[in-house]
Write a protein that holds these residues in place. Structure first.
Motif, PDB file in Angstrom:
ATOM      1  N   LEU A  38       0.713  -1.434  -0.281  1.00  0.00           N
ATOM      2  CA  LEU A  38      -0.212   0.186  -0.067  1.00  0.00           C
ATOM      3  C   LEU A  38       1.510   1.174   0.074  1.00  0.00           C
ATOM      4  O   LEU A  38       0.531   1.851  -0.854  1.00  0.00           O
ATOM      5  CB  LEU A  38      -0.855   0.451   1.181  1.00  0.00           C
ATOM      6  N   ASP A  39       1.856   1.162   1.274  1.00  0.00           N
ATOM      7  CA  ASP A  39       2.946   2.733   0.534  1.00  0.00           C
ATOM      8  C   ASP A  39       3.783   2.857  -0.115  1.00  0.00           C
ATOM      9  O   ASP A  39       3.720   3.856  -0.971  1.00  0.00           O
ATOM     10  CB  ASP A  39       4.373   1.784   2.074  1.00  0.00           C
ATOM     11  N   THR A  44       4.386   6.056  -5.411  1.00  0.00           N
ATOM     12  CA  THR A  44       4.262   5.994  -6.832  1.00  0.00           C
ATOM     13  C   THR A  44       2.865   6.566  -7.629  1.00  0.00           C
ATOM     14  O   THR A  44       3.121   7.245  -8.657  1.00  0.00           O
ATOM     15  CB  THR A  44       4.846   4.862  -7.702  1.00  0.00           C
ATOM     16  N   ASN A  45       1.765   5.830  -7.061  1.00  0.00           N
ATOM     17  CA  ASN A  45       0.496   6.363  -7.872  1.00  0.00           C
ATOM     18  C   ASN A  45       0.771   5.842  -8.706  1.00  0.00           C
ATOM     19  O   ASN A  45       0.223   5.957 -10.007  1.00  0.00           O
ATOM     20  CB  ASN A  45       0.518   7.651  -8.611  1.00  0.00           C
ATOM     21  N   CYS A  46       1.345   4.579  -9.357  1.00  0.00           N
ATOM     22  CA  CYS A  46       1.738   3.420 -10.101  1.00  0.00           C
ATOM     23  C   CYS A  46       0.436   2.963 -10.379  1.00  0.00           C
ATOM     24  O   CYS A  46      -0.068   1.980 -11.982  1.00  0.00           O
ATOM     25  CB  CYS A  46       2.919   2.657 -10.510  1.00  0.00           C
ATOM     26  N   GLN A  47      -1.383   2.538 -10.186  1.00  0.00           N
ATOM     27  CA  GLN A  47      -2.125   2.179  -9.957  1.00  0.00           C
ATOM     28  C   GLN A  47      -3.812   3.111 -10.610  1.00  0.00           C
ATOM     29  O   GLN A  47      -3.886   3.183  -9.608  1.00  0.00           O
ATOM     30  CB  GLN A  47      -2.043   1.106  -9.366  1.00  0.00           C
ATOM     31  N   MET A  75      -6.581  11.610  -6.333  1.00  0.00           N
ATOM     32  CA  MET A  75      -5.255  12.552  -7.389  1.00  0.00           C
ATOM     33  C   MET A  75      -5.759  13.615  -7.922  1.00  0.00           C
ATOM     34  O   MET A  75      -5.197  15.095  -7.626  1.00  0.00           O
ATOM     35  CB  MET A  75      -4.776  11.958  -8.292  1.00  0.00           C
ATOM     36  N   GLU A  76      -6.682  13.900  -8.792  1.00  0.00           N
ATOM     37  CA  GLU A  76      -7.336  14.879  -9.524  1.00  0.00           C
ATOM     38  C   GLU A  76      -9.135  14.752  -9.593  1.00  0.00           C
ATOM     39  O   GLU A  76      -9.483  13.837  -9.374  1.00  0.00           O
ATOM     40  CB  GLU A  76      -6.398  14.754 -11.109  1.00  0.00           C
ATOM     41  N   MET A  77      -9.272  16.104  -9.583  1.00  0.00           N
ATOM     42  CA  MET A  77     -11.191  15.965  -9.611  1.00  0.00           C
ATOM     43  C   MET A  77     -11.324  16.573 -11.006  1.00  0.00           C
ATOM     44  O   MET A  77     -10.303  17.966 -11.358  1.00  0.00           O
ATOM     45  CB  MET A  77     -11.430  16.157  -8.719  1.00  0.00           C
ATOM     46  N   VAL A 134      -7.543   7.986  -9.271  1.00  0.00           N
ATOM     47  CA  VAL A 134      -7.613   7.779  -7.892  1.00  0.00           C
ATOM     48  C   VAL A 134      -6.715   6.353  -7.608  1.00  0.00           C
ATOM     49  O   VAL A 134      -6.593   6.217  -9.148  1.00  0.00           O
ATOM     50  CB  VAL A 134      -9.159   7.091  -7.161  1.00  0.00           C
ATOM     51  N   VAL A 135      -6.407   6.112  -6.511  1.00  0.00           N
ATOM     52  CA  VAL A 135      -5.147   4.792  -6.469  1.00  0.00           C
ATOM     53  C   VAL A 135      -6.375   4.130  -5.443  1.00  0.00           C
ATOM     54  O   VAL A 135      -6.642   4.298  -4.661  1.00  0.00           O
ATOM     55  CB  VAL A 135      -3.922   5.850  -5.739  1.00  0.00           C
ATOM     56  N   MET A 136      -6.383   3.396  -6.191  1.00  0.00           N
ATOM     57  CA  MET A 136      -7.357   2.084  -5.739  1.00  0.00           C
ATOM     58  C   MET A 136      -7.217   1.331  -4.245  1.00  0.00           C
ATOM     59  O   MET A 136      -5.466   1.161  -4.961  1.00  0.00           O
ATOM     60  CB  MET A 136      -8.618   1.222  -6.456  1.00  0.00           C
ATOM     61  N   ARG A 137      -7.098   0.746  -3.404  1.00  0.00           N
ATOM     62  CA  ARG A 137      -6.900  -0.465  -2.958  1.00  0.00           C
ATOM     63  C   ARG A 137      -7.007  -1.155  -3.157  1.00  0.00           C
ATOM     64  O   ARG A 137      -7.945  -1.269  -3.399  1.00  0.00           O
ATOM     65  CB  ARG A 137      -7.346  -0.430  -1.200  1.00  0.00           C
TER      66      ARG A 137
END
Length: 143
Positions: A38-39, A44-47, A75-77, A134-137
Protein backbone atom coordinates in the motif's frame (compact mmCIF):
# COMPACT_ATOMS: atom_id res chain seq x y z
CA UNK A 1 9.74 -11.72 -10.11
CA UNK A 2 9.40 -12.10 -6.36
CA UNK A 3 6.58 -14.20 -5.00
CA UNK A 4 4.85 -13.80 -1.65
CA UNK A 5 6.71 -16.87 -0.43
CA UNK A 6 10.06 -15.35 -1.48
CA UNK A 7 9.25 -12.08 0.27
CA UNK A 8 8.10 -13.90 3.42
CA UNK A 9 11.33 -15.93 3.50
CA UNK A 10 13.44 -12.81 2.99
CA UNK A 11 11.73 -10.92 5.84
CA UNK A 12 11.82 -13.95 8.16
CA UNK A 13 15.52 -14.56 7.53
CA UNK A 14 16.48 -10.89 8.01
CA UNK A 15 14.51 -10.53 11.25
CA UNK A 16 14.89 -14.05 12.64
CA UNK A 17 11.15 -14.77 12.52
CA UNK A 18 9.24 -18.06 12.23
CA UNK A 19 7.76 -18.29 8.72
CA UNK A 20 5.76 -21.50 9.17
CA UNK A 21 2.13 -21.27 8.11
CA UNK A 22 0.65 -21.50 11.62
CA UNK A 23 3.04 -19.12 13.36
CA UNK A 24 2.10 -15.73 14.78
CA UNK A 25 5.16 -14.36 12.99
CA UNK A 26 3.64 -15.33 9.60
CA UNK A 27 0.61 -13.15 10.35
CA UNK A 28 2.92 -10.26 11.21
CA UNK A 29 5.03 -10.81 8.09
CA UNK A 30 1.93 -10.78 5.88
CA UNK A 31 0.70 -7.58 7.53
CA UNK A 32 4.08 -5.93 6.82
CA UNK A 33 4.00 -7.10 3.19
CA UNK A 34 0.56 -5.59 2.71
CA UNK A 35 1.55 -2.32 4.43
CA UNK A 36 4.58 -2.07 2.17
CA UNK A 37 2.47 -2.75 -0.91
CA UNK A 38 0.00 0.00 0.00
CA UNK A 39 2.84 2.40 0.81
CA UNK A 40 4.43 1.84 -2.60
CA UNK A 41 1.11 2.45 -4.36
CA UNK A 42 0.56 5.69 -2.43
CA UNK A 43 4.08 7.01 -3.04
CA UNK A 44 4.33 6.10 -6.72
CA UNK A 45 0.70 6.43 -7.91
CA UNK A 46 1.52 3.52 -10.20
CA UNK A 47 -2.04 2.14 -10.33
CA UNK A 48 -4.26 5.07 -11.24
CA UNK A 49 -7.84 4.51 -12.31
CA UNK A 50 -10.75 6.73 -13.20
CA UNK A 51 -14.10 6.77 -11.47
CA UNK A 52 -17.12 8.94 -12.09
CA UNK A 53 -20.17 10.07 -10.16
CA UNK A 54 -23.30 11.87 -11.34
CA UNK A 55 -23.69 14.78 -8.93
CA UNK A 56 -27.03 15.63 -7.36
CA UNK A 57 -28.23 19.20 -7.76
CA UNK A 58 -28.12 20.93 -4.36
CA UNK A 59 -25.86 18.32 -2.72
CA UNK A 60 -22.31 19.42 -1.92
CA UNK A 61 -20.97 16.56 0.28
CA UNK A 62 -20.42 13.00 -0.95
CA UNK A 63 -19.03 9.88 0.69
CA UNK A 64 -16.07 8.47 -1.24
CA UNK A 65 -17.88 5.13 -1.08
CA UNK A 66 -20.50 6.54 -3.50
CA UNK A 67 -17.68 6.68 -6.06
CA UNK A 68 -15.99 3.42 -4.99
CA UNK A 69 -15.40 1.51 -1.75
CA UNK A 70 -11.76 0.93 -2.67
CA UNK A 71 -10.31 4.44 -3.02
CA UNK A 72 -7.04 5.03 -1.16
CA UNK A 73 -6.16 8.43 -2.60
CA UNK A 74 -7.85 11.02 -4.80
CA UNK A 75 -5.30 12.52 -7.17
CA UNK A 76 -7.38 14.85 -9.36
CA UNK A 77 -11.01 15.75 -9.95
CA UNK A 78 -12.77 17.22 -12.95
CA UNK A 79 -16.31 18.47 -13.33
CA UNK A 80 -17.99 17.45 -16.56
CA UNK A 81 -20.87 19.94 -16.79
CA UNK A 82 -22.75 20.80 -19.96
CA UNK A 83 -20.31 18.89 -22.21
CA UNK A 84 -17.35 20.83 -20.83
CA UNK A 85 -14.77 19.17 -18.56
CA UNK A 86 -13.18 21.59 -16.10
CA UNK A 87 -10.32 20.81 -13.70
CA UNK A 88 -11.28 21.30 -10.07
CA UNK A 89 -8.94 22.88 -7.55
CA UNK A 90 -8.14 21.01 -4.32
CA UNK A 91 -8.54 23.16 -1.19
CA UNK A 92 -7.57 22.61 2.42
CA UNK A 93 -10.59 22.14 4.69
CA UNK A 94 -10.23 25.61 6.23
CA UNK A 95 -10.37 27.27 2.81
CA UNK A 96 -13.39 25.19 1.81
CA UNK A 97 -15.27 26.25 4.96
CA UNK A 98 -14.35 29.88 4.30
CA UNK A 99 -15.60 29.70 0.69
CA UNK A 100 -18.84 28.03 1.75
CA UNK A 101 -19.69 31.07 3.88
CA UNK A 102 -20.40 33.00 0.69
CA UNK A 103 -22.83 31.96 -1.98
CA UNK A 104 -21.53 30.78 -5.31
CA UNK A 105 -23.13 29.61 -8.52
CA UNK A 106 -22.55 26.28 -10.15
CA UNK A 107 -20.67 24.44 -11.55
CA UNK A 108 -18.60 23.07 -8.71
CA UNK A 109 -14.96 24.19 -9.11
CA UNK A 110 -13.32 23.27 -5.79
CA UNK A 111 -13.00 20.06 -3.81
CA UNK A 112 -11.69 18.92 -0.45
CA UNK A 113 -11.18 15.32 0.63
CA UNK A 114 -11.39 14.77 4.38
CA UNK A 115 -11.21 11.14 5.42
CA UNK A 116 -13.96 9.40 3.48
CA UNK A 117 -15.83 12.61 2.61
CA UNK A 118 -15.60 14.76 -0.53
CA UNK A 119 -16.76 18.37 -0.16
CA UNK A 120 -17.55 20.44 -3.25
CA UNK A 121 -18.00 24.18 -3.82
CA UNK A 122 -20.03 25.77 -5.19
CA UNK A 123 -22.91 23.38 -4.62
CA UNK A 124 -23.45 21.43 -7.86
CA UNK A 125 -26.35 22.26 -10.13
CA UNK A 126 -28.03 19.95 -12.61
CA UNK A 127 -26.16 17.84 -15.17
CA UNK A 128 -22.80 17.83 -13.39
CA UNK A 129 -20.60 14.74 -13.27
CA UNK A 130 -17.50 14.22 -11.18
CA UNK A 131 -14.58 12.55 -12.95
CA UNK A 132 -11.85 11.42 -10.58
CA UNK A 133 -8.37 10.00 -10.97
CA UNK A 134 -7.75 7.78 -7.98
CA UNK A 135 -5.38 5.22 -6.52
CA UNK A 136 -7.48 2.17 -5.69
CA UNK A 137 -6.91 -0.10 -2.71
CA UNK A 138 -5.85 -3.53 -4.01
CA UNK A 139 -6.80 -6.83 -2.49
CA UNK A 140 -4.48 -8.17 0.18
CA UNK A 141 -1.30 -9.88 -0.98
CA UNK A 142 -1.73 -13.63 -0.63
CA UNK A 143 -0.08 -16.85 -1.71
Amino acid sequence: MATVATLRNFIASKLGLDNTASSADRTLIDAWLNEGYLDILMKTNCQVETASLALTSGTSDYALSTISNSIMHVMEMYNAASSQTTPMERLPLEDMIRRRRVSGGSPARYFTVVGSLVLLFPTPGSSENLLTYVVMRPGAVSA
